[in-house]
Write a protein that holds these residues in place. Structure first.
Motif, short mmCIF file in Angstrom:
data_model
loop_
_atom_site.label_atom_id
_atom_site.label_comp_id
_atom_site.label_asym_id
_atom_site.label_seq_id
_atom_site.Cartn_x
_atom_site.Cartn_y
_atom_site.Cartn_z
N GLY A 63 79.64 61.36 14.19
CA GLY A 63 80.20 60.04 13.94
C GLY A 63 79.19 58.92 13.98
O GLY A 63 79.54 57.75 14.02
N CYS A 64 77.90 59.26 13.99
CA CYS A 64 76.87 58.24 14.22
C CYS A 64 76.81 57.21 13.08
O CYS A 64 76.58 57.57 11.93
CB CYS A 64 75.50 58.90 14.40
SG CYS A 64 74.17 57.69 14.53
N PRO A 65 77.02 55.92 13.39
CA PRO A 65 77.00 54.90 12.34
C PRO A 65 75.61 54.62 11.78
O PRO A 65 75.50 53.97 10.74
CB PRO A 65 77.55 53.66 13.06
CG PRO A 65 77.22 53.88 14.49
CD PRO A 65 77.28 55.36 14.73
N PHE A 66 74.57 55.11 12.45
CA PHE A 66 73.20 54.80 12.02
C PHE A 66 72.56 55.92 11.22
O PHE A 66 71.43 55.79 10.75
CB PHE A 66 72.33 54.45 13.24
CG PHE A 66 72.79 53.24 14.00
CD1 PHE A 66 73.69 52.33 13.44
CD2 PHE A 66 72.31 52.98 15.27
CE1 PHE A 66 74.11 51.21 14.14
CE2 PHE A 66 72.72 51.86 15.99
CZ PHE A 66 73.63 50.98 15.43
N CYS A 67 73.25 57.07 11.08
CA CYS A 67 72.69 58.14 10.27
C CYS A 67 72.75 57.74 8.80
O CYS A 67 73.58 56.93 8.39
CB CYS A 67 73.45 59.45 10.54
SG CYS A 67 72.75 60.35 11.97
N PRO A 68 71.81 58.27 7.96
CA PRO A 68 71.64 57.78 6.59
C PRO A 68 72.92 57.82 5.74
O PRO A 68 73.13 56.92 4.92
CB PRO A 68 70.59 58.74 5.99
CG PRO A 68 69.89 59.33 7.16
CD PRO A 68 70.84 59.32 8.31
N GLU A 114 66.15 59.86 11.26
CA GLU A 114 66.37 60.94 12.23
C GLU A 114 67.33 60.48 13.34
O GLU A 114 67.12 59.43 13.95
CB GLU A 114 65.02 61.34 12.84
CG GLU A 114 64.94 62.80 13.20
CD GLU A 114 63.52 63.20 13.63
OE1 GLU A 114 63.41 64.15 14.40
OE2 GLU A 114 62.54 62.55 13.19
N HIS A 115 68.35 61.31 13.60
CA HIS A 115 69.39 60.93 14.57
C HIS A 115 68.86 60.87 16.01
O HIS A 115 69.19 59.97 16.76
CB HIS A 115 70.55 61.93 14.49
CG HIS A 115 71.64 61.67 15.48
ND1 HIS A 115 72.41 60.52 15.45
CD2 HIS A 115 72.08 62.39 16.55
CE1 HIS A 115 73.28 60.56 16.46
NE2 HIS A 115 73.09 61.69 17.14
N PHE A 116 68.06 61.85 16.35
CA PHE A 116 67.52 61.86 17.72
C PHE A 116 66.03 62.17 17.69
O PHE A 116 65.60 63.16 17.10
CB PHE A 116 68.26 62.90 18.58
CG PHE A 116 67.59 63.13 19.92
CD1 PHE A 116 67.46 62.08 20.82
CD2 PHE A 116 67.08 64.37 20.27
CE1 PHE A 116 66.83 62.27 22.05
CE2 PHE A 116 66.45 64.58 21.49
CZ PHE A 116 66.33 63.52 22.38
N ILE A 167 72.61 57.20 20.45
CA ILE A 167 71.29 57.79 20.73
C ILE A 167 70.33 57.67 19.54
O ILE A 167 69.13 57.81 19.70
CB ILE A 167 71.38 59.24 21.26
CG1 ILE A 167 71.75 60.23 20.18
CG2 ILE A 167 72.30 59.36 22.44
CD1 ILE A 167 71.43 61.66 20.61
N HIS A 168 70.87 57.37 18.36
CA HIS A 168 70.02 57.17 17.17
C HIS A 168 69.09 55.96 17.44
O HIS A 168 69.57 54.87 17.73
CB HIS A 168 70.94 56.89 15.97
CG HIS A 168 70.27 57.09 14.66
ND1 HIS A 168 70.78 57.89 13.66
CD2 HIS A 168 69.11 56.58 14.17
CE1 HIS A 168 69.97 57.86 12.62
NE2 HIS A 168 68.94 57.07 12.91
N PRO A 169 67.76 56.16 17.36
CA PRO A 169 66.85 55.07 17.78
C PRO A 169 67.06 53.77 16.99
O PRO A 169 67.06 53.77 15.75
CB PRO A 169 65.45 55.64 17.49
CG PRO A 169 65.64 57.13 17.53
CD PRO A 169 67.02 57.37 16.98
ZN LIG Z 1 72.48 59.07 13.86
#
Ligand SMILES: [Zn+2]
Length: 344
Positions: A63-68, A114-116, A167-169
């Motif tokens: 669910g990461c909002p910052f992933c591409p 990159e997610h992490f 956790i996505h930088p």
């Molecule tokens: Zn992410």
């Protein structure tokens, strides 16, 4: 420059040794500029367990909002009067408004696709390029002559112990005409320092620490690296001071590269202790604040109890604003220094 230490001693009867008297030393230290106090106490081995990062990354990627696949569809855009492009994009880095703003001008900069990225693998080039993206945003605010474009701040909460829920930088990027608490205190104390000493506090600090040696870490370009005398973090703070400049917008690409390189050296040293999280803030003056020097503070963060998720900040820090550090800064310095003496 005064490095004030108030020594304390606690006497207790030790049940492990027939109730013999045991003396436990501690210190209260005063920051030479502001008088802000920190306790050096509760001495413990600076070694922590790292969590299962693969599991943490897997659990949070979906669910990461910052992933591409989501970052350019679910994040907001700036109105054209602030940023005509809406968002800033540079390679795999994206800067957009913060949905939960801290300020009139509040953005988030995602540092890459990159997610992490484990702390010890954060490349200085990526950090420098992300700082540069933030400066591009700040320059756009200057061009727009926005009245809140006064203090240009970059904050970094990396991993959950630091207060980060993603956790996505990413970086917290904001500009405002009202300096946050400690920065405001520093700005006014630095002004008073120059009035009474006729010199810049940070120039004097770097000179004093460099000649004393015990808290000095090294120099990269025109950035000087120190262990803080009165740290806020439980495992000490690292301070970087940039010669000659007063504010974020005066940083050159070389400065950004040097700051990024020094940060990765601090990260590598703290990674050896099992630390995997930190806060990092830019402390900046406004344009023309000659009494100030741009500096940044890197403060490692940890859980007291990984199993319970107990933070390393309790009532003493949160409500009294008292720093607590669990080892002597000079001893922590010894563990960081080998990383800073590496050839550039
Ligand atoms: Zn992410």
């Amino acid at each position: 420059m005064e490095f004030t230490i108030i020594s304390k001693e606690t006497v207790l009867l030790n049940p492990l040794q027939d109730m013999q008297r045991r003396r436990v030393a501690s210190e209260i230290r005063l920051d030479p500029l502001t008088g802000r106090s920190s306790r050096i106490c509760h001495f413990m081995k600076l070694q922590w367990e790292k969590p299962d990062f693969a599991q943490l990354a897997d659990r949070t990627a979906a669910g990461c909002p910052f992933c591409p696949e989501r970052v350019t569809t679910i994040t907001p855009c700036f109105p054209p009067e602030i940023l005509p492009e809406g968002r800033l994009v540079s390679e795999d880095r994206v800067l957009f408004p913060n949905l939960a703003p801290y300020e009139a001008l509040s953005a988030v900069a995602v540092m890459g696709a990159e997610h992490f990225i484990p702390m010890a693998r954060l490349a200085p080039e990526r950090i420098a390029a992300s700082f540069d993206l933030c400066l591009t945003f700040f320059r756009a605010l200057q061009r727009a002559k926005h009245p809140e474009s006064v203090y240009h701040m970059i904050n970094w909460n990396y991993m959950p112990p630091s207060g980060s829920s993603i956790i996505h930088p990413h970086l917290q990027v904001f500009a405002g005409s009202f300096a946050p608490n400690l920065m405001r205190l520093e700005l006014s104390a630095a002004h008073a320092y120059r009035e009474s000493h006729g010199s810049n506090y940070w120039d004097d600090l770097v000179a004093a620490e460099r000649s004393a040696g015990g808290r000095y870490l090294g120099r990269i370009g025109r950035t000087s690296w120190l262990s803080a005398f009165a740290p806020m973090g439980i495992a000490g703070d690292v301070v970087a001071v940039v010669d000659d400049i007063h504010c974020t917008l005066e940083l050159t690409p070389d400065d950004l590269a040097d700051l990024a390189l020094g940060l990765t050296r601090a990260m590598a040293a703290y990674d050896d202790m099992g630390i995997f999280s930190f806060n990092m803030n830019f402390f900046t003056g406004a344009a023309g604040d000659d009494h100030y020097r741009l500096h940044l503070v890197f403060s490692p963060r940890a859980y007291f109890s990984q199993a319970l998720g107990t933070p390393d900040v309790g009532a003493l820090q949160q409500l009294y604003r008292e720093g607590v550090c669990m080892a002597f800064p000079e001893e922590i310095n010894q563990r960081l220094k080998p990383r800073f003496s590496a050839e550039r």
